[in-house]
Design an enzyme around this catalytic site. Structure first.
Site, PDB file in Angstrom:
ATOM      1  N   THR A  17     -39.507   7.585  24.879  1.00 24.29           N
ATOM      2  CA  THR A  17     -39.866   6.194  25.168  1.00 24.29           C
ATOM      3  C   THR A  17     -40.515   5.501  23.970  1.00 24.29           C
ATOM      4  O   THR A  17     -41.217   4.511  24.129  1.00 24.29           O
ATOM      5  CB  THR A  17     -40.818   6.138  26.381  1.00 24.29           C
ATOM      6  OG1 THR A  17     -42.029   6.848  26.061  1.00 24.29           O
ATOM      7  CG2 THR A  17     -40.178   6.763  27.611  1.00 24.29           C
ATOM      8  N   ILE A  20     -37.133   4.135  19.111  1.00 20.90           N
ATOM      9  CA  ILE A  20     -35.685   4.276  19.265  1.00 20.90           C
ATOM     10  C   ILE A  20     -35.296   4.263  20.733  1.00 20.90           C
ATOM     11  O   ILE A  20     -34.341   3.589  21.134  1.00 20.90           O
ATOM     12  CB  ILE A  20     -35.191   5.558  18.568  1.00 20.90           C
ATOM     13  CG1 ILE A  20     -35.335   5.418  17.049  1.00 20.90           C
ATOM     14  CG2 ILE A  20     -33.739   5.857  18.932  1.00 20.90           C
ATOM     15  CD1 ILE A  20     -34.944   6.655  16.266  1.00 20.90           C
ATOM     16  N   CYS A 132     -30.080   7.422  11.170  1.00 19.53           N
ATOM     17  CA  CYS A 132     -29.807   6.002  10.929  1.00 19.53           C
ATOM     18  C   CYS A 132     -29.153   5.805   9.562  1.00 19.53           C
ATOM     19  O   CYS A 132     -28.174   5.057   9.424  1.00 19.53           O
ATOM     20  CB  CYS A 132     -31.081   5.179  11.062  1.00 19.53           C
ATOM     21  SG  CYS A 132     -32.448   5.706  10.005  1.00 19.53           S
ATOM     22  N   SER A 164     -41.148   0.127  11.699  1.00 19.01           N
ATOM     23  CA  SER A 164     -40.069   0.524  12.603  1.00 19.01           C
ATOM     24  C   SER A 164     -39.863   2.033  12.654  1.00 19.01           C
ATOM     25  O   SER A 164     -39.060   2.522  13.448  1.00 19.01           O
ATOM     26  CB  SER A 164     -38.760  -0.145  12.177  1.00 19.01           C
ATOM     27  OG  SER A 164     -38.328   0.347  10.916  1.00 19.01           O
ATOM     28  N   VAL A 165     -40.586   2.769  11.813  1.00 17.21           N
ATOM     29  CA  VAL A 165     -40.434   4.229  11.754  1.00 17.21           C
ATOM     30  C   VAL A 165     -41.583   4.857  12.528  1.00 17.21           C
ATOM     31  O   VAL A 165     -42.726   4.893  12.066  1.00 17.21           O
ATOM     32  CB  VAL A 165     -40.419   4.732  10.300  1.00 17.21           C
ATOM     33  CG1 VAL A 165     -40.208   6.247  10.261  1.00 17.21           C
ATOM     34  CG2 VAL A 165     -39.323   4.025   9.503  1.00 17.21           C
ATOM     35  N   GLY A 166     -41.290   5.342  13.729  1.00 14.15           N
ATOM     36  CA  GLY A 166     -42.321   5.854  14.615  1.00 14.15           C
ATOM     37  C   GLY A 166     -42.769   7.267  14.280  1.00 14.15           C
ATOM     38  O   GLY A 166     -42.232   7.918  13.375  1.00 14.15           O
ATOM     39  N   PRO A 167     -43.752   7.793  15.034  1.00 10.54           N
ATOM     40  CA  PRO A 167     -44.307   9.127  14.764  1.00 10.54           C
ATOM     41  C   PRO A 167     -43.270  10.244  14.806  1.00 10.54           C
ATOM     42  O   PRO A 167     -43.299  11.148  13.969  1.00 10.54           O
ATOM     43  CB  PRO A 167     -45.358   9.300  15.876  1.00 10.54           C
ATOM     44  CG  PRO A 167     -45.707   7.916  16.293  1.00 10.54           C
ATOM     45  CD  PRO A 167     -44.454   7.110  16.127  1.00 10.54           C
ATOM     46  N   SER A 169     -40.034  10.060  14.244  1.00 11.23           N
ATOM     47  CA  SER A 169     -39.165   9.959  13.068  1.00 11.23           C
ATOM     48  C   SER A 169     -39.877  10.473  11.817  1.00 11.23           C
ATOM     49  O   SER A 169     -39.279  11.157  10.979  1.00 11.23           O
ATOM     50  CB  SER A 169     -38.722   8.506  12.856  1.00 11.23           C
ATOM     51  OG  SER A 169     -37.919   8.056  13.929  1.00 11.23           O
ATOM     52  N   ARG A 170     -41.156  10.164  11.693  1.00  9.89           N
ATOM     53  CA  ARG A 170     -41.916  10.629  10.525  1.00  9.89           C
ATOM     54  C   ARG A 170     -42.058  12.155  10.540  1.00  9.89           C
ATOM     55  O   ARG A 170     -42.090  12.797   9.484  1.00  9.89           O
ATOM     56  CB  ARG A 170     -43.291   9.959  10.490  1.00  9.89           C
ATOM     57  CG  ARG A 170     -43.219   8.467  10.202  1.00  9.89           C
ATOM     58  CD  ARG A 170     -44.567   7.785  10.386  1.00  9.89           C
ATOM     59  NE  ARG A 170     -44.421   6.340  10.296  1.00  9.89           N
ATOM     60  CZ  ARG A 170     -44.564   5.629   9.179  1.00  9.89           C
ATOM     61  NH1 ARG A 170     -44.854   6.249   8.043  1.00  9.89           N
ATOM     62  NH2 ARG A 170     -44.412   4.317   9.183  1.00  9.89           N
TER      63      ARG A 170
END
Length: 295
Positions: A17, A20, A132, A164-167, A169-170
């Site tokens: 949630t 993305i 992406c 736009s790069v959330g936890p 993704s990091r």
């Protein structure tokens, strides 16, 4: 007078949630071929959960367990969590026989880049949407390698807005690089590849950009290459409206370079967050094809 009936939308569940997953939810709900019957995460305070509830979508903080409990009412599962979690989730979903579209860089099976191999993916239970950067750059890289026939080295540099790069993704940066490079090697038939990801903190956020560079001793017909990438741009634009070439192919000695930009629709994040749109739009395209209606 005959009455035409339309098949019911494919019932999907989204696990994850965050950025993305929430952007994906909005795109699924906008599709006439799909609907989200369950939006599942782990944090009750997630902004995505709140947004989904406000739209009347069933939510749960039970994560993948909630999907398993509702499996009889689900036709397809999207995973928008993390690479580590997606491995565990696929192990649970696989025995149930539900199609599983993985938006994490876990890479547990078939790569799916709709502009390149959508038809080949329709019978696969598991699909990896690569990354992406992979969705944005690999099709253009393939255009170059197909015309060149052989390249000595291929490099992809992707830049995205930090907000736009959330936890999750990091936490997946190593997997992101590895999976993008694997997909590049597979689709482009090249052994030496490199992926670079830049997370740019500028405010306002930058629009996602992807540069593709190759080194080859083969002579490339630059006009033929420009025709090829223009056709590919049109194909990708059919499911990612904000996709466009901003620097057409140019040659400098043995190096060929082009740059594409991806602007988002602004569904959840600002339009600069094309890194969300490129993979969520690709996942929706794959799911719509599964419904049998896109064909």
């Amino acid at each position: 007078m005959s009455t035409q009936t339309h098949p019911a939308p494919l019932r999907t569940a989204i696990v994850g949630t965050g950025n993305i997953g929430t952007d994906l939810l909005l795109k699924v709900e906008a599709s006439p071929l799909l609907t989200c019957v369950l939006f599942a995460g782990r944090r009750a305070e997630s902004p995505g959960i709140e947004l989904a509830r406000g739209r009347g979508v069933a939510t749960s903080t039970g994560g993948i367990d909630a999907v398993v409990d509702a499996a009889d009412d689900i036709d397809l599962v999207f995973d928008a969590t993390s690479a580590r979690d997606a491995v565990r989730h696929w192990a649970v979903i696989k025995p149930l026989g539900l199609p599983f579209i993985d938006l994490t860089p876990a890479n547990q099976g078939k790569f799916c880049v709709p502009a390149l191999n959508l038809e080949d993916c329709l019978d696969e239970q598991y699909l990896s949407m690569v990354t992406c950067g992979g969705q944005a750059a690999v099709p253009m890289a393939r255009c170059i390698t197909q015309i060149a026939g052989h390249v000595d080295y291929l490099e992809i540099v992707s830049a995205s807005a930090s907000a736009s790069v959330g936890p999750a993704s990091r936490a997946n940066l190593d997997e992101y690089v590895h999976t993008t490079e694997q997909a590049t090697a597979e689709f482009c038939s090249t052994a030496r590849t490199k992926t670079v990801l830049i997370i740019n903190p500028a405010d306002p956020g930058i629009v996602m950009r992807n540069s593709i560079a190759v080194s080859t001793t083969e002579r490339i017909d630059i006009d033929a290459l420009r025709d090829s990438v223009t056709a590919m741009e049109k194909e990708i634009h059919s499911y990612v409206p904000g996709y466009r070439i901003v620097v057409p192919p140019v040659a400098t000695g043995d190096c060929y370079l082009l740059t594409v930009e991806v602007e988002g629709l602004g569904d959840y994040f600002p339009r600069s967050a094309g890194n969300l749109d490129i993979i969520t739009c690709a996942a929706v395209a794959a799911a719509e094809a599964r419904s049998g209606l896109r064909r």
